[in-house]
Design an enzyme around this catalytic site. Sequence first.
Site, short mmCIF file in Angstrom:
data_model
loop_
_atom_site.label_atom_id
_atom_site.label_comp_id
_atom_site.label_asym_id
_atom_site.label_seq_id
_atom_site.Cartn_x
_atom_site.Cartn_y
_atom_site.Cartn_z
N GLN A 38 37.10 35.97 33.90
CA GLN A 38 35.73 36.24 34.38
C GLN A 38 35.15 34.98 35.04
O GLN A 38 34.59 35.04 36.14
CB GLN A 38 34.86 36.67 33.18
N PHE A 92 48.65 41.12 42.36
CA PHE A 92 48.51 39.88 43.13
C PHE A 92 47.82 38.83 42.26
O PHE A 92 46.72 39.05 41.77
CB PHE A 92 47.65 40.15 44.36
N HIS A 143 48.18 40.22 34.16
CA HIS A 143 46.99 39.76 34.89
C HIS A 143 46.20 40.93 35.47
O HIS A 143 46.80 41.86 36.03
CB HIS A 143 47.38 38.82 36.05
N GLU A 172 36.77 32.39 36.29
CA GLU A 172 37.50 32.03 37.51
C GLU A 172 37.13 32.94 38.67
O GLU A 172 36.95 32.49 39.80
CB GLU A 172 39.01 32.08 37.22
N GLN A 173 37.01 34.23 38.37
CA GLN A 173 36.68 35.17 39.45
C GLN A 173 35.23 34.94 39.92
O GLN A 173 34.93 35.08 41.10
CB GLN A 173 36.89 36.61 38.98
N1 GUN Z 1 43.42 33.97 39.10
C1 GUN Z 1 42.71 33.41 38.11
N2 GUN Z 1 42.54 34.27 37.13
C2 GUN Z 1 43.16 35.40 37.53
C3 GUN Z 1 43.31 36.65 36.95
O1 GUN Z 1 42.86 36.90 35.84
N3 GUN Z 1 43.98 37.60 37.68
C4 GUN Z 1 44.50 37.35 38.90
N4 GUN Z 1 45.11 38.34 39.56
N5 GUN Z 1 44.40 36.17 39.47
C5 GUN Z 1 43.72 35.23 38.77
#
Ligand code: GUN
Length: 173
Positions: free
Chosen positions: A85, A119, A67, A87-88
């Site tokens: 991308q 994390f 991740h 989700e962030q």
């Molecule tokens: N939560 C949702 N997608 C991700 C990701 O790609 N990396 C991390 N660290 N948390 C996430």
Amino acid sequence: MDIEKVNSMDFGEFVDVFGNVIERCPLIAAAVWSQRPFSNLEDLEKHFFAFIDALPQSGQEGILRCHPDLAGRELQRGTLTAESQREQRSAGLTSLGADERLRLAELNAQYRARFGFPFVLAARLSDPAAVRRELARRLHRPPAQELRTALGEVKKIGHLRLADLLGAHSARR
Ligand code: GUN
């Protein structure tokens, strides 16, 4: 997409479609394909999660290490997976001010130094203040407990990604 369509997929198509349900771990989809047919979304999900649960600790930590950091270098460089991308962005992490980005980078670095993996949090269910709060809180936990929590977050992310792919509504938080 319905479950009949999923069950009719050949190996290549299945891995193309489900290869990133667990971030950058297409091997898991490759293994799950052998267990078809699936009766429904929950059944399909159960196979992904059972694979994770059956791994030794080194494999579970390996999944976490696949991740990217939240609001990290990969986001700046534009090298995230499409799912990460999205989700962030939905967590507001793509539009942080410089100070907030720096603060998160410091916390991410402390977390990584303590646990040896990044994390992970189901970002789509969160926002910048909650990400910072969770990071600061989880930073002080015992490693075995934190590994369990982080894998739980991987499963939440996987659940949401599968629900997206199958067009299902997700009630889980
Ligand atoms: N939560 C949702 N997608 C991700 C990701 O790609 N990396 C991390 N660290 N948390 C996430």
